[in-house]
Design an enzyme around this catalytic site. Structure first.
Site, PDB file in Angstrom:
ATOM      1  N   PRO A 169     -30.294 -23.538  96.126  1.00 50.18           N
ATOM      2  CA  PRO A 169     -30.910 -22.363  95.492  1.00 50.18           C
ATOM      3  C   PRO A 169     -29.882 -21.272  95.180  1.00 50.18           C
ATOM      4  O   PRO A 169     -28.837 -21.174  95.827  1.00 50.18           O
ATOM      5  CB  PRO A 169     -31.910 -21.878  96.554  1.00 50.18           C
ATOM      6  CG  PRO A 169     -32.178 -23.077  97.410  1.00 50.18           C
ATOM      7  CD  PRO A 169     -30.897 -23.864  97.421  1.00 50.18           C
ATOM      8  N   ASP A 170     -30.227 -20.465  94.201  1.00 47.85           N
ATOM      9  CA  ASP A 170     -29.425 -19.302  93.801  1.00 47.85           C
ATOM     10  C   ASP A 170     -28.012 -19.671  93.359  1.00 47.85           C
ATOM     11  O   ASP A 170     -27.092 -18.874  93.490  1.00 47.85           O
ATOM     12  CB  ASP A 170     -29.374 -18.261  94.933  1.00 47.85           C
ATOM     13  CG  ASP A 170     -30.759 -17.787  95.341  1.00 47.85           C
ATOM     14  OD1 ASP A 170     -31.608 -17.620  94.432  1.00 47.85           O
ATOM     15  OD2 ASP A 170     -31.000 -17.620  96.554  1.00 47.85           O
ATOM     16  N   ARG A 171     -27.849 -20.910  92.894  1.00 45.47           N
ATOM     17  CA  ARG A 171     -26.543 -21.416  92.426  1.00 45.47           C
ATOM     18  C   ARG A 171     -25.480 -21.402  93.520  1.00 45.47           C
ATOM     19  O   ARG A 171     -24.282 -21.380  93.248  1.00 45.47           O
ATOM     20  CB  ARG A 171     -26.072 -20.656  91.188  1.00 45.47           C
ATOM     21  CG  ARG A 171     -27.050 -20.804  90.011  1.00 45.47           C
ATOM     22  CD  ARG A 171     -26.464 -20.395  88.688  1.00 45.47           C
ATOM     23  NE  ARG A 171     -25.172 -20.971  88.383  1.00 45.47           N
ATOM     24  CZ  ARG A 171     -24.959 -22.203  87.905  1.00 45.47           C
ATOM     25  NH1 ARG A 171     -25.971 -23.002  87.675  1.00 45.47           N
ATOM     26  NH2 ARG A 171     -23.736 -22.611  87.641  1.00 45.47           N
ATOM     27  N   LEU A 172     -25.902 -21.401  94.766  1.00 43.84           N
ATOM     28  CA  LEU A 172     -24.967 -21.462  95.894  1.00 43.84           C
ATOM     29  C   LEU A 172     -24.778 -22.933  96.288  1.00 43.84           C
ATOM     30  O   LEU A 172     -24.991 -23.335  97.430  1.00 43.84           O
ATOM     31  CB  LEU A 172     -25.486 -20.628  97.062  1.00 43.84           C
ATOM     32  CG  LEU A 172     -25.658 -19.137  96.764  1.00 43.84           C
ATOM     33  CD1 LEU A 172     -26.205 -18.411  97.983  1.00 43.84           C
ATOM     34  CD2 LEU A 172     -24.331 -18.525  96.315  1.00 43.84           C
TER      35      LEU A 172
END
Length: 192
Positions: A169-172
């Site tokens: 998630p959240d490009r992490l």
């Protein structure tokens, strides 16, 4: 990562993907010609073991010629439903004839005949030309096993770098690379 070896890690990932009913054979193969012009296409990954990653082709095809001129390549594997990607880079070598023979002998007869009939990647004047060549080859091998053509066989990518990418998630995202370091591997984490 649970393994100090990227091929062991890949084999575990492939088992996990297959448990999710994912066809793990199709992979993107990137090559470049002697001048550095890149090209990519889907091939079927037909082997992965401690020696590397194997696929088969016509040696006179575009990819075959590029691999002979510039024996380095990359594979990219994407399992969208798992949000995972694996990137493999390394040098390329031809498989020994006995390994190519063994794989060829296990292919369906029609695919064996097609390997003889196709001048892969060359200009084809018409579909009828290909079909006629196929019929000629079919007659040639009628009532006998189809032997592997000398222009057809396997290549192995011997990796020097393997990256495992896991979507988060959240490009992490998690990105873990294995880089060849002498006889072993150095493991590093990359920013997403």
């Amino acid at each position: 990562m649970s393994s100090a070896d990227p091929i062991t890690e890949f084999l575990s990932a492939r088992v996990r993907a297959e448990a999710h009913k994912i066809d793990t054979a199709p992979v993107t193969l990137a090559t470049a010609d002697a001048s550095g012009q890149p090209s990519a296409r889907i091939v079927l990954l037909r082997g992965a073991d401690p020696r590397g990653f194997a696929f088969f082709t016509n040696y006179t095809s575009r990819k075959g010629r590029e691999l002979e001129a510039n024996p380095r390549a990359a594979l990219c594997i994407h399992w969208a439903s798992l949000d995972e990607q694996i990137r493999i880079e390394g040098r390329v070598e031809r498989l020994p004839a006995d390994e190519s023979d063994a794989y060829f002998n296990g292919r369906p007869r029609g695919s064996q005949l097609g390997a003889w009939a196709s001048e892969q990647s060359q200009v084809l004047p018409s579909r009828e030309t290909l079909e006629e060549r196929y019929r000629e080859i079919e007659k040639r091998f009628e009532g006998q096993p189809v032997t592997r053509p000398p222009h057809w066989g396997g290549f192995r990518i011997v990796p020097h770098r393997v990256e495992f990418w896991y979507g988060r998630p959240d490009r992490l995202h998690d990105r873990v690379i294995y880089v060849r370091d002498g006889d072993g591997w150095r493991i590093e984490r990359l920013y997403p």
